[in-house]
Design a protein around this motif. Structure first.
Motif, PDB file in Angstrom:
ATOM      1  N   UNK A  11     -19.040 -12.552   5.339  1.00 25.26           N
ATOM      2  CA  UNK A  11     -17.747 -12.761   4.804  1.00 25.26           C
ATOM      3  C   UNK A  11     -17.050 -11.604   4.894  1.00 25.26           C
ATOM      4  N   UNK A  12     -15.643 -11.903   4.823  1.00 25.74           N
ATOM      5  CA  UNK A  12     -14.657 -10.665   4.735  1.00 25.74           C
ATOM      6  C   UNK A  12     -14.432 -10.974   3.069  1.00 25.74           C
ATOM      7  N   UNK A  13     -14.092  -9.804   2.312  1.00 26.77           N
ATOM      8  CA  UNK A  13     -14.373  -9.942   0.937  1.00 26.77           C
ATOM      9  C   UNK A  13     -13.004  -9.140   0.379  1.00 26.77           C
ATOM     10  N   UNK A  14     -12.373  -9.685  -0.753  1.00 30.88           N
ATOM     11  CA  UNK A  14     -11.391  -9.072  -1.467  1.00 30.88           C
ATOM     12  C   UNK A  14     -12.160  -8.842  -2.820  1.00 30.88           C
ATOM     13  N   UNK A  15     -11.847  -7.568  -3.477  1.00 26.06           N
ATOM     14  CA  UNK A  15     -12.386  -7.399  -4.946  1.00 26.06           C
ATOM     15  C   UNK A  15     -11.242  -6.998  -5.672  1.00 26.06           C
ATOM     16  N   UNK A  16     -11.326  -7.396  -6.919  1.00 29.60           N
ATOM     17  CA  UNK A  16     -10.289  -7.101  -8.003  1.00 29.60           C
ATOM     18  C   UNK A  16     -10.825  -5.943  -8.682  1.00 29.60           C
ATOM     19  N   UNK A  17     -10.056  -5.079  -9.312  1.00 28.66           N
ATOM     20  CA  UNK A  17     -10.506  -3.989 -10.114  1.00 28.66           C
ATOM     21  C   UNK A  17      -9.378  -3.774 -11.056  1.00 28.66           C
TER      22      UNK A  17
END
Length: 248
Positions: free
Chosen positions: A33-39
């Protein structure tokens, strides 16, 4: 690039800069998967996760978003879909772990616990389903404390994590006709910054498990990745303990 189980999928992991969130983001990327993360606080750690995902040959972005802020959370979901082209998998991982005796627990602590642990998964799911098609996956991260609060001072946190069971089952029923599954992973003691395996209460906590040890974040991530894949398309509304026998 090697074709793997989640090839062509896009995931968003809230609180994906560290701990279970980071391990989940990396596992989903390793599975294709391509992945976005929040921080929220640590840009450097989030950037490291992005670089690690890119090293696996996948696309990645890091989005600053406080999960207590509904507008910021919706923006993170929309940005993920816009920049990565779609959204197939939402992992509600971000959490607030605030503890204290009931007669000392502040109104602000209670508000943040509810905002991050209960409202945010609902808001994120609400935003995500606008982008999801059949085959979409919503997976939330609960806590063994929601099943068994073995120490004092955990009432608010336990309440908030227990609420995820109702959210999971309600959304599973609502989104089933659209081919979107909704499940809850309930970790036991896991070696993270919030609850390190070498912490002051670690020996006691280990003693509550059947296996006598903490999980690694990667062990929790493995279950999330399993639920994100096509092989679990008939699993929805499930509450799955990955707790080393903590609640057995």
């Amino acid at each position: 690039m090697t074709t793997t189980l989640l090839d062509g999928k896009v995931a968003l992991v809230t609180g994906g800069g560290r701990g279970i969130g980071a391990a989940t983001a990396l596992r989903l990327a390793a599975d294709g998967a391509d992945v976005a993360v929040t921080w929220q606080r640590d840009a450097e750690r989030a950037a490291t996760v992005v670089k690690q995902i890119e090293a696996l040959g996948r696309r990645a972005i890091a989005v600053r978003a406080d999960s207590a802020d509904p507008a910021a959370l919706r923006e993170a979901v929309d940005r993920t879909a816009d920049e990565l082209g779609r959204l197939d998998i939402l992992v509600n991982n971000a959490g607030a772990f605030l503890v204290g005796a009931i007669d000392e627990f502040t109104a602000d602590d209670l508000e943040r616990t509810i905002a991050v642990n209960i409202r945010a998964p609902f808001v994120a799911a609400q935003a995500a389903v606008r982008h999801m098609t059949a085959g979409g996956r919503i997976i939330s991260i609960g806590s063994n404390v929601g099943e068994r609060a073995v120490f004092p001072g955990l009432a608010a946190y336990a309440m908030s994590k227990t609420a995820l069971t109702g959210l999971t089952r309600g959304l599973a029923r609502e989104l089933g006709p659209r081919g979107i599954t909704v499940n809850l992973v309930v970790p036991g003691p896991t070696d993270t910054d919030a609850n390190p395996a070498d912490g002051p209460n670690a020996d006691s906590i280990r003693g509550f498990t059947a296996l006598g040890r903490y999980a690694s974040p990667a062990e929790i991530a493995a279950m999330v990745a399993h639920l994100a894949g096509d092989d679990t398309g008939y699993v929805t509304g499930a509450v799955i303990a990955v707790d080393g026998g903590f609640t057995s």
